[in-house]
Design an enzyme around this catalytic site. Sequence first.
Site, PDB file in Angstrom:
ATOM      1  CG  HIS A  89      -2.219  -0.663   0.923  1.00 60.68           C
ATOM      2  ND1 HIS A  89      -2.851  -1.481   1.803  1.00 60.68           N
ATOM      3  CD2 HIS A  89      -2.978  -0.611  -0.175  1.00 60.68           C
ATOM      4  CE1 HIS A  89      -3.963  -1.917   1.268  1.00 60.68           C
ATOM      5  NE2 HIS A  89      -4.063  -1.414   0.058  1.00 60.68           N
ATOM      6  NE  ARG A 103      -6.143   2.178 -17.252  1.00 58.46           N
ATOM      7  CZ  ARG A 103      -5.367   2.933 -18.030  1.00 58.46           C
ATOM      8  NH1 ARG A 103      -4.986   4.129 -17.631  1.00 58.46           N
ATOM      9  NH2 ARG A 103      -4.965   2.485 -19.203  1.00 58.46           N
ATOM     10  CB  CYS A 156      -8.417   6.383 -23.214  1.00 57.50           C
ATOM     11  SG  CYS A 156      -9.259   4.796 -23.245  1.00 57.50           S
TER      12      CYS A 156
HETATM   13  C1  PEP Z   1      -6.464   0.057 -23.095  1.00 61.19           C
HETATM   14  O1  PEP Z   1      -6.620  -1.169 -23.166  1.00 61.19           O
HETATM   15  O2  PEP Z   1      -5.880   0.736 -23.962  1.00 61.19           O
HETATM   16  C2  PEP Z   1      -6.984   0.798 -21.949  1.00 61.19           C
HETATM   17  C3  PEP Z   1      -7.011   2.109 -21.915  1.00 61.19           C
HETATM   18  O3  PEP Z   1      -7.399   0.075 -20.881  1.00 61.19           O
HETATM   19  P1  PEP Z   1      -6.409  -0.618 -19.813  1.00 61.19           P
HETATM   20  O4  PEP Z   1      -5.009  -0.178 -20.136  1.00 61.19           O
HETATM   21  O5  PEP Z   1      -6.884  -0.170 -18.484  1.00 61.19           O
HETATM   22  O6  PEP Z   1      -6.640  -2.059 -20.089  1.00 61.19           O
END
Ligand code: PEP
Length: 536
Positions: free
Chosen positions: A187, A291, A493
Amino acid sequence: MDDRAHRAAHRIEGRSAAPGIALGPLVRLVPVKHDVRQHRSAAEEHQALVDALAASQLDLGVLARDAGDADAEAILSFQIALLEDDNLAAPAFALIAGGELANEAWSAAIDPEIAAYDAADDPYFRARASDLRDLRDRVLRHLAGETDQSVPAGVIVAADDMPPSTFLATDWRDGGLVLRRGSPSSHVAILARSRGVPMIVGVDVDHLVNGAEALLDGNAGLLIVNPDGDMRASYCQRRAEQSEVRQAVASFSGPALTAAGELVRVMINVTGLAELRDIDPAHVDGIGLMRTEFLFQGRKKLPTEEEQYQIYRRMLEWAAGRPVTIRTLDAGGDKPIAGLTQPGDVNPFLGVRGVRLSLRHPDVFRAQLRALARAAVAGNLKVMIPMVTVPEELDRCRALFEQAVEELRREGREVQMPPLGMMVEVPAAALTIEDFNADFFSIGSNDLIQYVAAASRDEPQLADLARPSRAVFGLIRYVVNYANRSGRETSLCGDLAGDPEQVAALLDQGLRIFSVAPAALGAVRAAIARYSGSAA
Ligand code: PEP
Ligand code: MG
């Protein structure tokens, strides 16, 4: 003459737990020795423990209230939940009734629990031992009438272990942390990363001298005691580079325009409230990806609807009307959550993760959807579903969301159904994008790349394969074109959006909304400003 010149630099290797670099005097923290108090009656000892438990609960409540970020709140609520559980202190009260002193009884009751966590196979449970040690010591300090250990600012703290509550109560400006125990998944390491405090673990701290000058390199997992002039110079240069990057972010704070004057939106990816503390919302076009799985990790109990609602609402308030895209739980794959994801999944990245998991845990999903529907009235919320593969998954999510909204309305709550979009990260979804009833799309290049290339995003040997290829760019163009034709927004993203070297190629595909890690904002905006091409 400078006494430092006589001392040789000494390099000590540890393991990187949080990146960054710090220079300052070493401060060794030694475990607090708790007084053995003079004897009192069993009834007095009993009352002393009752009072110390209550005082500890009060401390933790105040720390949780002031923590301001989800990681910290999660750790503190874990400790509060432990204190609320009567079973934890019951053996101590039994020992007191048998004539034991309160402090000895408390240690005797809790030490076996700590040992059990220490011996666990699962690194998650091993990391929780330090939370329990923290709790034990807090109660002992109250029993001994002591206050919290304090650490001065601007120093490199070296300790055997550090309780999360000490970390949270410390001013870490220009400081760093070196521990013997702990791991990158402990943590304290999670907190250090989210607060930008350089940290390494696995260092034999016994031989470190209090007050010695030291340079901590959190990226390389290195501690240099008595650094020489060259090392100091390189430290100063790296600090200067870091501040240049920060300035670059600030200097590109207006709307991001290409050299041809076309507007591009640049949003940020976050995991909790902590990252927002140092970001001026006026410098970004909103949150493109929150997220939420990080709210669920590292805790004994899953976050309640109310806890989630508070966090989502605070994000929307921070954004002050700018869009905030919150992604529903994307657990599984490389993000296991104890008690929720399937241990021993043969191939976790191809297993029950993202929406597949949420649809199999309707109660957990329902709590999140209710929290989101309640938060939606506080700002410009968009909700996004991860790992969608076929249209029916999104349809089921929409139905569940509408059901949650209806239920809340019947309860007399103020709610709103936000736009519901999807991550495009599974090739099957990208290839049949016309079939999905989504209000918007966000391309997850991290997963899209690994699934297109059949090469794990976590396998360093396959890094050459798991990279943006013509196949990946083709899918991105396909999705962006369809979204444009159908009047829907598409962002990207995944980490690809934050790579300044890929910005031009992404703009070439027609992409006009990027969502990137806050640290990449300046470089991405600069790359956009250099772009003179046009997707037309
Ligand atoms: C991705 O898969 O590009 C994404 C943004 O999600 P994660 O990295 O959280 O899987
Ligand atoms: Mg993904």
